[in-house]
Design an enzyme around this catalytic site. Structure first.
Site, PDB file in Angstrom:
ATOM      1  N   SER A   1     -98.348 -43.113  55.411  1.00 50.11           N
ATOM      2  CA  SER A   1     -97.742 -44.389  55.013  1.00 50.11           C
ATOM      3  C   SER A   1     -96.440 -44.710  55.740  1.00 50.11           C
ATOM      4  O   SER A   1     -95.993 -45.839  55.739  1.00 50.11           O
ATOM      5  CB  SER A   1     -97.517 -44.438  53.501  1.00 50.11           C
ATOM      6  OG  SER A   1     -96.584 -43.476  53.092  1.00 50.11           O
TER       7      SER A   1
ATOM      8  N   ASP B   1     -88.457 -48.150  48.162  1.00 48.53           N
ATOM      9  CA  ASP B   1     -89.130 -48.067  46.853  1.00 48.53           C
ATOM     10  C   ASP B   1     -89.015 -46.682  46.214  1.00 48.53           C
ATOM     11  O   ASP B   1     -89.782 -46.333  45.344  1.00 48.53           O
ATOM     12  CB  ASP B   1     -90.603 -48.461  46.999  1.00 48.53           C
ATOM     13  CG  ASP B   1     -91.364 -47.553  47.967  1.00 48.53           C
ATOM     14  OD1 ASP B   1     -90.771 -46.587  48.486  1.00 48.53           O
ATOM     15  OD2 ASP B   1     -92.558 -47.817  48.208  1.00 48.53           O
TER      16      ASP B   1
ATOM     17  N   HIS C   1     -90.409 -44.662  50.292  1.00 50.33           N
ATOM     18  CA  HIS C   1     -90.382 -45.146  51.677  1.00 50.33           C
ATOM     19  C   HIS C   1     -89.046 -45.797  51.997  1.00 50.33           C
ATOM     20  O   HIS C   1     -88.307 -46.184  51.093  1.00 50.33           O
ATOM     21  CB  HIS C   1     -91.514 -46.149  51.890  1.00 50.33           C
ATOM     22  CG  HIS C   1     -92.851 -45.630  51.449  1.00 50.33           C
ATOM     23  ND1 HIS C   1     -93.409 -45.947  50.236  1.00 50.33           N
ATOM     24  CD2 HIS C   1     -93.707 -44.781  52.049  1.00 50.33           C
ATOM     25  CE1 HIS C   1     -94.573 -45.316  50.105  1.00 50.33           C
ATOM     26  NE2 HIS C   1     -94.772 -44.598  51.192  1.00 50.33           N
TER      27      HIS C   1
END
Ligand SMILES: *[C@@H]1O[C@H](CO)[C@@H](O)[C@H](O)[C@H]1NC(C)=O
Ligand SMILES: *[C@@H]1O[C@H](CO)[C@@H](O)[C@H](O)[C@H]1NC(C)=O
Ligand SMILES: *[C@@H]1O[C@H](CO)[C@@H](O)[C@H](O)[C@H]1NC(C)=O
Ligand SMILES: *[C@@H]1O[C@H](CO)[C@@H](O)[C@H](O)[C@H]1NC(C)=O
Length: 328
Positions: A32, A300, A303
């Site tokens: 991610s 968040d 990340h």
């Protein structure tokens, strides 16, 4: 959940033999930290909020599947080489052209996802990508694995990264960049889940010392593995990307780098000392995004923000955090 990527592999493959400083395409493998939409295109069932605002609110102004408010390190690298943003591989069925490369990064990728690539017959190197996930550490830590216990798997993870790197070289890759681990001890999710009442567990910037030491331990082993690969394949250029060192520069001096909201607290979250609340994660009911994400480095809880990625990318591009320098 837990879509954090601690590291990913970026393969920069050169096709132009004459203009050796100009890349014509970039292929990226990772999770991610560098996924530009594969996970979302796959349905993102475990993490549907990345398909809606506030994800993507900066720059794109709509959700793209990137786990950030805006652009990622890989996007800034593409910009630096005047290349289009890497299309997610899964956009192939939408008629996407891969002339300038493709992104095989997949949010949440761990060893298990290898099958995903294999089933699609993309190739051997891609088959190994899923085994590289820094998520292997995250999941283990979040499930209660101790640091000592996890140190034992570092050689396995580093060995897997080295193996993928050599596979790609055997396939013809000449220029490669391999990033190390971020300072996970400064990450809002780690600070929340592993907070301690003992001040000596924190460094003077408020990061958890033991987790940062773990990241450095991984990076040290990775750098040694890359040295061996450079000896084995002297015709290649294997770049180590020091994500840790780049990120620590803004952790050390947040205000100097414009992070007025600080570097430990998430921009988007549902409360708590680090604005990370596992019951109200970014995008879920009870959470809210900060007014100006560019003044935060953590997006968040897991990340980073576009601003933080921009900083790390420019450190790689100008050579201060890449060895040898990305642009030579
Ligand atoms: C790396 O490759 C070697 C040789 O193919 C193999 O023996 C080893 O198990 C692999 N290591 C990992 C961690 O995949
Ligand atoms: C805090 O941690 C240090 C180092 O591990 C230890 O020596 C000390 O006894 C601890 N203090 C408390 C109050 O637990
Ligand atoms: C975390 O979120 C839950 C659900 O919205 C809420 O009840 C709780 O008060 C929040 N915790 C903190 C520390 O803000
Ligand atoms: C490289 O870029 C980083 C991030 O923008 C900056 O802090 C650093 O001073 C730059 N270093 C050089 C040598 O230009």
């Amino acid at each position: 959940m837990n879509k954090k990527i601690v590291f990913s592999i970026v393969l920069v493959q050169i096709f132009g033999l004459v203009l050796s400083s100009q890349y014509e395409s970039i292929f990226n493998f990772g999770d991610s930290l560098s996924d530009t939409g594969n996970f979302l295109l796959s349905g993102a069932l475990a993490f549907p909020v990345i398909g809606q605002l506030p994800y993507g609110k900066t720059f794109f102004q709509h959700a793209t599947g990137r786990c950030s408010d805006g652009r990622l390190i890989i996007d800034f690298i593409a910009e630096a080489f005047s290349l289009p943003y890497l299309p997610p591989y899964l956009a192939a069925k939408e008629g996407q052209s891969f002339q300038h490369g493709a992104n095989f990064a997949f949010a949440g990728a761990t060893a298990l996802d290898a099958e995903f690539f294999y089933e699609r017959n993309i190739g051997k190197s891609l088959f190994l990508v899923g085994e590289i996930g820094g998520n292997d550490y995250n999941y283990a830590f979040f499930l209660g694995g101790g640091i000592k216990q996890l140190q034992a798997i570092v050689p396995v993870v580093v060995g897997a990264i080295a193996n993928v790197t050599s596979e790609l070289i055997e396939e013809g890759a000449v220029e490669l960049m391999v990033p190390g681990n971020l300072p996970i001890g400064c990450s809002a999710v780690y600070l929340t889940l592993f907070g301690s009442g003992n001040k000596t567990d924190y460094d003077r910037h408020g990061c958890l010392k033991a987790f940062n030491a773990f990241a450095r331990y991984h990076n040290h082993q990775l750098k040694q593995a890359l040295d061996s690969l450079r000896q084995k394949y002297p015709h290649t250029r294997i770049i180590y990307a020091d994500y840790y060192g780049a990120a620590m520069r803004f952790v050390h001096a947040p205000l100097h780098h414009g992070f007025y909201g600080g570097t430990l607290k998430a921009c988007c979250g549902g409360g708590g000392p680090y604005n990370f609340n596992n019951s109200a994660r970014c995008g879920h009911t009870g959470s809210a995004a900060c007014e100006n994400p560019s003044t935060y480095s953590n997006w968040d809880g897991i990340h980073l923000t576009e601003a933080a990625y921009r900083y790390i990318a420019s450190s790689l591009i100008n050579g201060s955090s890449s060895t040898p320098p990305l642009m030579s």
